[in-house]
Write a protein that holds these residues in place. Structure first.
Motif, PDB file in Angstrom:
ATOM      1  N   ALA A 111       0.829  -1.199   0.000  1.00  0.00           N
ATOM      2  CA  ALA A 111       0.000   0.000   0.000  1.00  0.00           C
ATOM      3  C   ALA A 111       0.866   1.252   0.000  1.00  0.00           C
ATOM      4  N   PHE A 112       1.867   1.273   0.864  1.00  0.00           N
ATOM      5  CA  PHE A 112       2.744   2.446   0.970  1.00  0.00           C
ATOM      6  C   PHE A 112       3.461   2.716  -0.354  1.00  0.00           C
ATOM      7  N   THR A 113       3.979   1.648  -0.971  1.00  0.00           N
ATOM      8  CA  THR A 113       4.724   1.797  -2.225  1.00  0.00           C
ATOM      9  C   THR A 113       3.827   2.328  -3.341  1.00  0.00           C
ATOM     10  N   ALA A 114       2.590   1.799  -3.424  1.00  0.00           N
ATOM     11  CA  ALA A 114       1.652   2.232  -4.462  1.00  0.00           C
ATOM     12  C   ALA A 114       1.256   3.688  -4.276  1.00  0.00           C
ATOM     13  N   VAL A 115       0.970   4.060  -3.027  1.00  0.00           N
ATOM     14  CA  VAL A 115       0.577   5.442  -2.727  1.00  0.00           C
ATOM     15  C   VAL A 115       1.726   6.397  -3.044  1.00  0.00           C
ATOM     16  N   GLU A 116       2.947   6.021  -2.695  1.00  0.00           N
ATOM     17  CA  GLU A 116       4.100   6.874  -2.961  1.00  0.00           C
ATOM     18  C   GLU A 116       4.332   7.041  -4.461  1.00  0.00           C
ATOM     19  N   ALA A 117       4.105   5.969  -5.226  1.00  0.00           N
ATOM     20  CA  ALA A 117       4.250   6.058  -6.683  1.00  0.00           C
ATOM     21  C   ALA A 117       3.235   7.034  -7.260  1.00  0.00           C
ATOM     22  N   TRP A 118       1.998   6.951  -6.745  1.00  0.00           N
ATOM     23  CA  TRP A 118       0.938   7.868  -7.203  1.00  0.00           C
ATOM     24  C   TRP A 118       1.282   9.310  -6.828  1.00  0.00           C
ATOM     25  N   LYS A 119       1.743   9.523  -5.591  1.00  0.00           N
ATOM     26  CA  LYS A 119       2.088  10.867  -5.132  1.00  0.00           C
ATOM     27  C   LYS A 119       3.205  11.473  -5.974  1.00  0.00           C
ATOM     28  N   HIS A 120       4.173  10.634  -6.359  1.00  0.00           N
ATOM     29  CA  HIS A 120       5.300  11.127  -7.151  1.00  0.00           C
ATOM     30  C   HIS A 120       4.823  11.646  -8.506  1.00  0.00           C
ATOM     31  N   SER A 121       3.979  10.863  -9.185  1.00  0.00           N
ATOM     32  CA  SER A 121       3.461  11.272 -10.491  1.00  0.00           C
ATOM     33  C   SER A 121       2.546  12.488 -10.363  1.00  0.00           C
ATOM     34  N   ASP A 122       1.745  12.504  -9.308  1.00  0.00           N
ATOM     35  CA  ASP A 122       0.852  13.637  -9.056  1.00  0.00           C
ATOM     36  C   ASP A 122       1.677  14.907  -8.814  1.00  0.00           C
ATOM     37  N   PHE A 123       2.777  14.775  -8.095  1.00  0.00           N
ATOM     38  CA  PHE A 123       3.679  15.903  -7.810  1.00  0.00           C
ATOM     39  C   PHE A 123       4.274  16.449  -9.109  1.00  0.00           C
ATOM     40  N   LEU A 124       4.703  15.546 -10.002  1.00  0.00           N
ATOM     41  CA  LEU A 124       5.250  15.980 -11.284  1.00  0.00           C
ATOM     42  C   LEU A 124       4.222  16.760 -12.083  1.00  0.00           C
ATOM     43  N   CYS A 125       3.015  16.224 -12.153  1.00  0.00           N
ATOM     44  CA  CYS A 125       1.931  16.871 -12.904  1.00  0.00           C
ATOM     45  C   CYS A 125       1.684  18.280 -12.376  1.00  0.00           C
ATOM     46  N   ARG A 126       1.546  18.390 -11.062  1.00  0.00           N
ATOM     47  CA  ARG A 126       1.263  19.683 -10.425  1.00  0.00           C
ATOM     48  C   ARG A 126       2.350  20.719 -10.729  1.00  0.00           C
ATOM     49  N   ASN A 127       3.603  20.292 -10.636  1.00  0.00           N
ATOM     50  CA  ASN A 127       4.690  21.243 -10.814  1.00  0.00           C
ATOM     51  C   ASN A 127       4.963  21.588 -12.273  1.00  0.00           C
ATOM     52  N   TYR A 128       4.632  20.695 -13.195  1.00  0.00           N
ATOM     53  CA  TYR A 128       4.713  21.060 -14.603  1.00  0.00           C
ATOM     54  C   TYR A 128       3.727  22.193 -14.899  1.00  0.00           C
ATOM     55  N   ILE A 129       2.525  22.088 -14.335  1.00  0.00           N
ATOM     56  CA  ILE A 129       1.510  23.135 -14.552  1.00  0.00           C
ATOM     57  C   ILE A 129       1.942  24.444 -13.902  1.00  0.00           C
ATOM     58  N   LEU A 130       2.322  24.384 -12.631  1.00  0.00           N
ATOM     59  CA  LEU A 130       2.697  25.604 -11.902  1.00  0.00           C
ATOM     60  C   LEU A 130       3.918  26.276 -12.528  1.00  0.00           C
ATOM     61  N   ASN A 131       4.878  25.481 -12.976  1.00  0.00           N
ATOM     62  CA  ASN A 131       6.068  26.059 -13.595  1.00  0.00           C
ATOM     63  C   ASN A 131       5.782  26.616 -14.985  1.00  0.00           C
ATOM     64  N   GLY A 132       4.588  26.305 -15.513  1.00  0.00           N
ATOM     65  CA  GLY A 132       4.171  26.872 -16.790  1.00  0.00           C
ATOM     66  C   GLY A 132       3.465  28.204 -16.623  1.00  0.00           C
ATOM     67  N   LEU A 133       3.343  28.680 -15.383  1.00  0.00           N
ATOM     68  CA  LEU A 133       2.696  29.962 -15.102  1.00  0.00           C
ATOM     69  C   LEU A 133       3.737  31.042 -14.822  1.00  0.00           C
ATOM     70  N   SER A 134       3.352  32.284 -15.040  1.00  0.00           N
ATOM     71  CA  SER A 134       4.227  33.394 -14.677  1.00  0.00           C
ATOM     72  C   SER A 134       4.405  33.395 -13.163  1.00  0.00           C
ATOM     73  N   ASP A 135       5.422  34.088 -12.675  1.00  0.00           N
ATOM     74  CA  ASP A 135       5.695  34.112 -11.233  1.00  0.00           C
ATOM     75  C   ASP A 135       4.495  34.630 -10.440  1.00  0.00           C
ATOM     76  N   ALA A 136       3.832  35.656 -10.968  1.00  0.00           N
ATOM     77  CA  ALA A 136       2.679  36.236 -10.266  1.00  0.00           C
ATOM     78  C   ALA A 136       1.532  35.232 -10.159  1.00  0.00           C
ATOM     79  N   LEU A 137       1.274  34.506 -11.259  1.00  0.00           N
ATOM     80  CA  LEU A 137       0.190  33.512 -11.243  1.00  0.00           C
ATOM     81  C   LEU A 137       0.583  32.284 -10.430  1.00  0.00           C
ATOM     82  N   TYR A 138       1.857  31.960 -10.413  1.00  0.00           N
ATOM     83  CA  TYR A 138       2.340  30.843  -9.592  1.00  0.00           C
ATOM     84  C   TYR A 138       1.938  31.061  -8.142  1.00  0.00           C
TER      85      TYR A 138
END
Length: 213
Positions: A84-111
């Motif tokens: 369970a821990f390994t699966a959840v951590e794998a999901w969190k890692h991919s979710d983290f990547l997705c979130r930061n790709y979006i946020l890093n695609g915004l201007s500093d003010a919108l970030y």
């Protein structure tokens, strides 16, 4: 009939497969796709274009599913803790990547504004609702600006035609379509009364051309 132990083992196997799928489909792609070409940061202009490019970018990295999926959870007792821990951590890692790709695609003010959103779904939906609405408002403003544009005799006609052409260019850049013949007629009609003879000449010339064809 499956015993409780067999049932738990089956769920564990399914979870392990899911974990493996996440790791095999996401991490290798991240490692092999070139990062040389980066999206221009979104700063309130042309949201639809930025959104489509970002969606393609996330799809290429196999992260688009995290824009709509709720956080991954496992009910207590369904599988062993390590799996369970390994699966959840794998999901969190991919979710983290997705979130930061979006946020890093915004201007500093919108970030700063959108980094407070708790989930990718909330982040993506907030951007969609806010800036699609703003895009619609901008389109209406540009159309009104074009329709209400009035030529005056106190300015050079050439300069005023260039102003109209700039407005048309902005409208086209927003994805709206204005056929060329409409653009020409609209500009002719906006000429001042002092240019009536020239307007009639252009209209007559246009009619003759159309009759010939």
């Amino acid at each position: 009939m499956k015993t409780p132990t067999n049932s738990i083992n089956s769920r564990s196997e399914a979870l392990v497969q899911m974990q493996s799928s996440i790791q095999n489909s996401v991490l290798p792609v991240v490692a092999t796709v070139s990062h040389n070409e980066k999206l221009a940061k979104f700063s309130r202009q042309n949201f639809k274009t930025w959104q489509q490019k970002m969606l393609f970018y996330l799809t290429m990295f196999k992260l688009a599913k995290f824009l709509k999926d709720d956080p991954f959870t496992i009910k207590e007792g369904e599988v062993d803790e390590v799996t369970a821990f390994t699966a959840v951590e794998a999901w969190k890692h991919s979710d983290f990547l997705c979130r930061n790709y979006i946020l890093n695609g915004l201007s500093d003010a919108l970030y700063e504004v959108f980094s407070v959103k708790k989930t990718n779904k909330e982040l993506w939906t907030s951007l969609d609702h806010k800036y699609k609405a703003e895009d619609v408002g901008t389109k209406k403003f540009l159309v009104a600006k074009f329709v209400n544009f009035v030529m005056v005799d106190s300015k050079l006609v050439v300069n005023q035609v260039q102003e109209i052409q700039l407005i048309i260019h902005e409208i086209l850049a927003k994805g709206m379509i204005i056929i060329e013949s409409f653009q020409v007629v609209a500009i002719i009609e906006k000429l001042t009364p002092a240019w009536n003879d020239f307007k009639n000449y252009l209209k007559h010339k246009k009619r003759k051309y159309q009759w010939k064809t």
